[in-house]
Motif scaffolding. Structure first.
Motif, PDB file in Angstrom:
ATOM      1  N   LEU A  75       0.833  -1.203   0.000  1.00  0.00           N
ATOM      2  CA  LEU A  75       0.000   0.000   0.000  1.00  0.00           C
ATOM      3  C   LEU A  75       0.866   1.250   0.000  1.00  0.00           C
ATOM      4  O   LEU A  75       0.594   2.219  -0.728  1.00  0.00           O
ATOM      5  CB  LEU A  75      -0.926  -0.003   1.220  1.00  0.00           C
ATOM      6  CG  LEU A  75      -1.853   1.214   1.366  1.00  0.00           C
ATOM      7  CD1 LEU A  75      -2.733   1.366   0.125  1.00  0.00           C
ATOM      8  CD2 LEU A  75      -2.714   1.082   2.619  1.00  0.00           C
ATOM      9  N   GLY A  76       1.920   1.252   0.815  1.00  0.00           N
ATOM     10  CA  GLY A  76       2.829   2.390   0.841  1.00  0.00           C
ATOM     11  C   GLY A  76       3.499   2.598  -0.514  1.00  0.00           C
ATOM     12  O   GLY A  76       3.619   3.726  -1.001  1.00  0.00           O
ATOM     13  N   LEU A  77       3.933   1.500  -1.135  1.00  0.00           N
ATOM     14  CA  LEU A  77       4.550   1.566  -2.454  1.00  0.00           C
ATOM     15  C   LEU A  77       3.576   2.114  -3.491  1.00  0.00           C
ATOM     16  O   LEU A  77       3.941   2.955  -4.322  1.00  0.00           O
ATOM     17  CB  LEU A  77       5.030   0.174  -2.866  1.00  0.00           C
ATOM     18  CG  LEU A  77       5.717   0.040  -4.231  1.00  0.00           C
ATOM     19  CD1 LEU A  77       6.990   0.872  -4.273  1.00  0.00           C
ATOM     20  CD2 LEU A  77       6.034  -1.428  -4.516  1.00  0.00           C
ATOM     21  N   LEU A  78       2.332   1.659  -3.421  1.00  0.00           N
ATOM     22  CA  LEU A  78       1.309   2.118  -4.365  1.00  0.00           C
ATOM     23  C   LEU A  78       1.031   3.611  -4.196  1.00  0.00           C
ATOM     24  O   LEU A  78       0.919   4.351  -5.185  1.00  0.00           O
ATOM     25  CB  LEU A  78       0.025   1.317  -4.170  1.00  0.00           C
ATOM     26  CG  LEU A  78      -1.151   1.704  -5.075  1.00  0.00           C
ATOM     27  CD1 LEU A  78      -0.802   1.467  -6.544  1.00  0.00           C
ATOM     28  CD2 LEU A  78      -2.405   0.916  -4.694  1.00  0.00           C
ATOM     29  N   LEU A  79       0.926   4.068  -2.946  1.00  0.00           N
ATOM     30  CA  LEU A  79       0.660   5.488  -2.690  1.00  0.00           C
ATOM     31  C   LEU A  79       1.784   6.372  -3.221  1.00  0.00           C
ATOM     32  O   LEU A  79       1.532   7.421  -3.839  1.00  0.00           O
ATOM     33  CB  LEU A  79       0.469   5.723  -1.187  1.00  0.00           C
ATOM     34  CG  LEU A  79      -0.818   5.174  -0.570  1.00  0.00           C
ATOM     35  CD1 LEU A  79      -0.807   5.368   0.945  1.00  0.00           C
ATOM     36  CD2 LEU A  79      -2.040   5.845  -1.182  1.00  0.00           C
ATOM     37  N   LEU A  80       3.023   5.946  -2.987  1.00  0.00           N
ATOM     38  CA  LEU A  80       4.161   6.730  -3.469  1.00  0.00           C
ATOM     39  C   LEU A  80       4.192   6.746  -4.999  1.00  0.00           C
ATOM     40  O   LEU A  80       4.396   7.799  -5.618  1.00  0.00           O
ATOM     41  CB  LEU A  80       5.463   6.160  -2.914  1.00  0.00           C
ATOM     42  CG  LEU A  80       6.742   6.901  -3.309  1.00  0.00           C
ATOM     43  CD1 LEU A  80       6.670   8.359  -2.871  1.00  0.00           C
ATOM     44  CD2 LEU A  80       7.963   6.217  -2.709  1.00  0.00           C
ATOM     45  N   LEU A  81       3.974   5.582  -5.611  1.00  0.00           N
ATOM     46  CA  LEU A  81       3.987   5.498  -7.074  1.00  0.00           C
ATOM     47  C   LEU A  81       2.910   6.375  -7.691  1.00  0.00           C
ATOM     48  O   LEU A  81       3.166   7.128  -8.634  1.00  0.00           O
ATOM     49  CB  LEU A  81       3.787   4.045  -7.512  1.00  0.00           C
ATOM     50  CG  LEU A  81       3.622   3.817  -9.025  1.00  0.00           C
ATOM     51  CD1 LEU A  81       4.899   4.190  -9.763  1.00  0.00           C
ATOM     52  CD2 LEU A  81       3.226   2.375  -9.315  1.00  0.00           C
ATOM     53  N   LEU A  96      11.996   3.445  -5.605  1.00  0.00           N
ATOM     54  CA  LEU A  96      10.927   2.440  -5.606  1.00  0.00           C
ATOM     55  C   LEU A  96      11.488   1.042  -5.394  1.00  0.00           C
ATOM     56  O   LEU A  96      10.902   0.241  -4.658  1.00  0.00           O
ATOM     57  CB  LEU A  96      10.165   2.514  -6.932  1.00  0.00           C
ATOM     58  CG  LEU A  96       9.360   3.802  -7.166  1.00  0.00           C
ATOM     59  CD1 LEU A  96       8.844   3.862  -8.594  1.00  0.00           C
ATOM     60  CD2 LEU A  96       8.202   3.908  -6.184  1.00  0.00           C
ATOM     61  N   LEU A  97      12.638   0.745  -6.015  1.00  0.00           N
ATOM     62  CA  LEU A  97      13.221  -0.593  -5.900  1.00  0.00           C
ATOM     63  C   LEU A  97      13.687  -0.892  -4.477  1.00  0.00           C
ATOM     64  O   LEU A  97      13.607  -2.039  -4.019  1.00  0.00           O
ATOM     65  CB  LEU A  97      14.398  -0.739  -6.870  1.00  0.00           C
ATOM     66  CG  LEU A  97      14.040  -0.927  -8.347  1.00  0.00           C
ATOM     67  CD1 LEU A  97      15.283  -0.806  -9.219  1.00  0.00           C
ATOM     68  CD2 LEU A  97      13.378  -2.282  -8.562  1.00  0.00           C
ATOM     69  N   THR A  98      14.193   0.123  -3.790  1.00  0.00           N
ATOM     70  CA  THR A  98      14.668  -0.087  -2.412  1.00  0.00           C
ATOM     71  C   THR A  98      13.568   0.140  -1.380  1.00  0.00           C
ATOM     72  O   THR A  98      13.822   0.063  -0.174  1.00  0.00           O
ATOM     73  CB  THR A  98      15.852   0.864  -2.102  1.00  0.00           C
ATOM     74  OG1 THR A  98      15.438   2.222  -2.321  1.00  0.00           O
ATOM     75  CG2 THR A  98      17.047   0.559  -2.984  1.00  0.00           C
ATOM     76  N   PHE A  99      12.360   0.406  -1.838  1.00  0.00           N
ATOM     77  CA  PHE A  99      11.265   0.734  -0.928  1.00  0.00           C
ATOM     78  C   PHE A  99      11.020  -0.350   0.132  1.00  0.00           C
ATOM     79  O   PHE A  99      10.904  -0.025   1.319  1.00  0.00           O
ATOM     80  CB  PHE A  99       9.988   0.988  -1.721  1.00  0.00           C
ATOM     81  CG  PHE A  99       8.851   1.515  -0.894  1.00  0.00           C
ATOM     82  CD1 PHE A  99       8.695   2.878  -0.691  1.00  0.00           C
ATOM     83  CD2 PHE A  99       7.947   0.650  -0.299  1.00  0.00           C
ATOM     84  CE1 PHE A  99       7.657   3.366   0.091  1.00  0.00           C
ATOM     85  CE2 PHE A  99       6.905   1.123   0.475  1.00  0.00           C
ATOM     86  CZ  PHE A  99       6.762   2.492   0.667  1.00  0.00           C
ATOM     87  N   GLN A 146      13.764  -0.185   2.790  1.00  0.00           N
ATOM     88  CA  GLN A 146      13.635   1.039   3.578  1.00  0.00           C
ATOM     89  C   GLN A 146      12.443   0.933   4.529  1.00  0.00           C
ATOM     90  O   GLN A 146      12.533   1.260   5.713  1.00  0.00           O
ATOM     91  CB  GLN A 146      13.423   2.232   2.650  1.00  0.00           C
ATOM     92  CG  GLN A 146      14.521   2.444   1.624  1.00  0.00           C
ATOM     93  CD  GLN A 146      14.085   3.435   0.566  1.00  0.00           C
ATOM     94  OE1 GLN A 146      13.380   4.385   0.884  1.00  0.00           O
ATOM     95  NE2 GLN A 146      14.482   3.235  -0.670  1.00  0.00           N
ATOM     96  N   TYR A 147      11.328   0.483   3.970  1.00  0.00           N
ATOM     97  CA  TYR A 147      10.070   0.474   4.699  1.00  0.00           C
ATOM     98  C   TYR A 147      10.115  -0.432   5.921  1.00  0.00           C
ATOM     99  O   TYR A 147       9.516  -0.134   6.950  1.00  0.00           O
ATOM    100  CB  TYR A 147       8.957   0.027   3.747  1.00  0.00           C
ATOM    101  CG  TYR A 147       7.577   0.444   4.173  1.00  0.00           C
ATOM    102  CD1 TYR A 147       7.155   1.764   4.034  1.00  0.00           C
ATOM    103  CD2 TYR A 147       6.680  -0.482   4.706  1.00  0.00           C
ATOM    104  CE1 TYR A 147       5.888   2.149   4.403  1.00  0.00           C
ATOM    105  CE2 TYR A 147       5.413  -0.096   5.083  1.00  0.00           C
ATOM    106  CZ  TYR A 147       5.016   1.218   4.933  1.00  0.00           C
ATOM    107  OH  TYR A 147       3.763   1.604   5.310  1.00  0.00           O
ATOM    108  N   SER A 148      10.856  -1.531   5.805  1.00  0.00           N
ATOM    109  CA  SER A 148      10.919  -2.487   6.910  1.00  0.00           C
ATOM    110  C   SER A 148      11.638  -1.910   8.120  1.00  0.00           C
ATOM    111  O   SER A 148      11.529  -2.451   9.223  1.00  0.00           O
ATOM    112  CB  SER A 148      11.632  -3.768   6.464  1.00  0.00           C
ATOM    113  OG  SER A 148      12.993  -3.503   6.184  1.00  0.00           O
ATOM    114  N   HIS A 149      12.371  -0.811   7.937  1.00  0.00           N
ATOM    115  CA  HIS A 149      13.113  -0.218   9.039  1.00  0.00           C
ATOM    116  C   HIS A 149      12.438   1.025   9.616  1.00  0.00           C
ATOM    117  O   HIS A 149      12.980   1.650  10.522  1.00  0.00           O
ATOM    118  CB  HIS A 149      14.525   0.156   8.585  1.00  0.00           C
ATOM    119  CG  HIS A 149      15.369  -1.030   8.265  1.00  0.00           C
ATOM    120  ND1 HIS A 149      15.306  -1.675   7.055  1.00  0.00           N
ATOM    121  CD2 HIS A 149      16.279  -1.704   9.005  1.00  0.00           C
ATOM    122  CE1 HIS A 149      16.154  -2.680   7.054  1.00  0.00           C
ATOM    123  NE2 HIS A 149      16.755  -2.724   8.220  1.00  0.00           N
TER     124      HIS A 149
END
Length: 285
Positions: free
Chosen positions: A29-35, A165-168, A171-174
């Motif tokens: 969801l976070g990836l989708l919102l940013l994209l 986006l590729l490192t999302f 990054q997000y897990s931290h």
């Protein structure tokens, strides 16, 4: 940009995310919102620039002109990110890559040198093409240089956005708290959005033509790869570290604008917002 609040501030071992408040907010969801936020700006860049131009009442004080205020706020966020997180993050990347002490800094320097090398190569090539035009050389060089600079800027925007986006997922897990999630999405939505607008300003016609054909497909593919975790962290983080030097250069060249185009009040507010939310993120984690 790697928002590793828990690792950086709590000195947790690299590669060990532990419990994360971001886990309750799906990474997809976070990836989708940013994209979506980036694609919205990319596909409507010319319209947004026209809207900003029409809405910018230059007779008012800069602090009360919302386009200037928003750009200054975004610049403050980005500048604070570079100084408070990006530089320390390079140590985290080095630890994650398990390389020499200054590996990430070396990669950042290499990336910046490559970027500047491409700029100088393009300028020399353009200059040589117009050597025979004597007094008209200056005009021809400026036009061709503007065109080549646009292509370089567009390529860097695509590469930079794709790597974010590729490192999302990594990054997000931290991310340590809901505040850090909100800060991450806000910072990058504004940062990448104004980056896209800055590239569009260089050549609006070409940007509008290339955006749906080139930018959108590449960012979509990068997002799919990120969701599926196709690329190993070692590769994506190494590439991201190479872009770190260029990121710093671009932030202070593009987002930290000249005094006549900036509201100092909103710039300070943006910087303090990033700093305070980062601190609150640590406290809540």
């Amino acid at each position: 940009m790697l928002s590793l609040f828990t690792q950086l501030l709590a000195a947790a071992p690299a590669g060990t995310p532990g419990k994360s408040a971001a886990a309750s907010f799906p990474v997809e969801l976070g990836l989708l919102l940013l994209l979506l936020s980036v694609l919205l700006v990319v596909l409507r860049a010319r319209l947004l620039l026209e809207l900003i131009s029409r809405s910018d009442n230059r007779s008012r004080a800069k602090a009360f002109r919302w386009p200037t205020a928003l750009q200054s706020f975004s610049g403050g966020l980005a500048a604070a990110y570079v100084l408070l997180l990006l530089l320390p993050e390079l140590n985290v990347i080095t630890a994650e890559l398990r390389g020499p002490r200054f590996l990430a800094f070396d990669l950042a320097l290499a990336g910046l040198l490559i970027f500047k090398g491409i700029q100088h190569y393009c300028f020399r090539r353009v200059s040589a093409d117009f050597d025979s035009q004597a007094e008209w050389k200056f005009v021809g060089v400026k036009v061709a240089e503007k065109r080549s600079n646009f292509h370089i800027s567009l390529g860097m925007f695509i590469a930079y956005s794709s790597l974010i986006l590729l490192t999302f997922p990594f990054q997000y897990s931290h991310l340590g708290s809901t505040l850090s999630v909100a800060l991450y999405l806000l910072t990058f939505a504004l940062h990448l959005g104004f980056n896209a607008l800055a590239v569009c300003e260089e050549d609006e016609h070409r940007f509008a033509k290339l955006a749906p054909r080139l930018v959108v497909p590449i960012l979509l593919v990068a997002s799919v790869f990120a969701a599926l975790k196709v690329l190993p962290n070692q590769i994506s983080l190494s590439a991201f570290a190479m872009l770190a030097g260029i990121v710093i250069y671009n932030v202070f060249q593009v987002e930290v604008r000249k005094p006549e185009n900036t509201s100092f009040i909103w710039f300070v507010i943006g910087s303090l917002t990033f700093s305070m939310l980062g601190a609150f993120s640590f406290l809540s984690s």
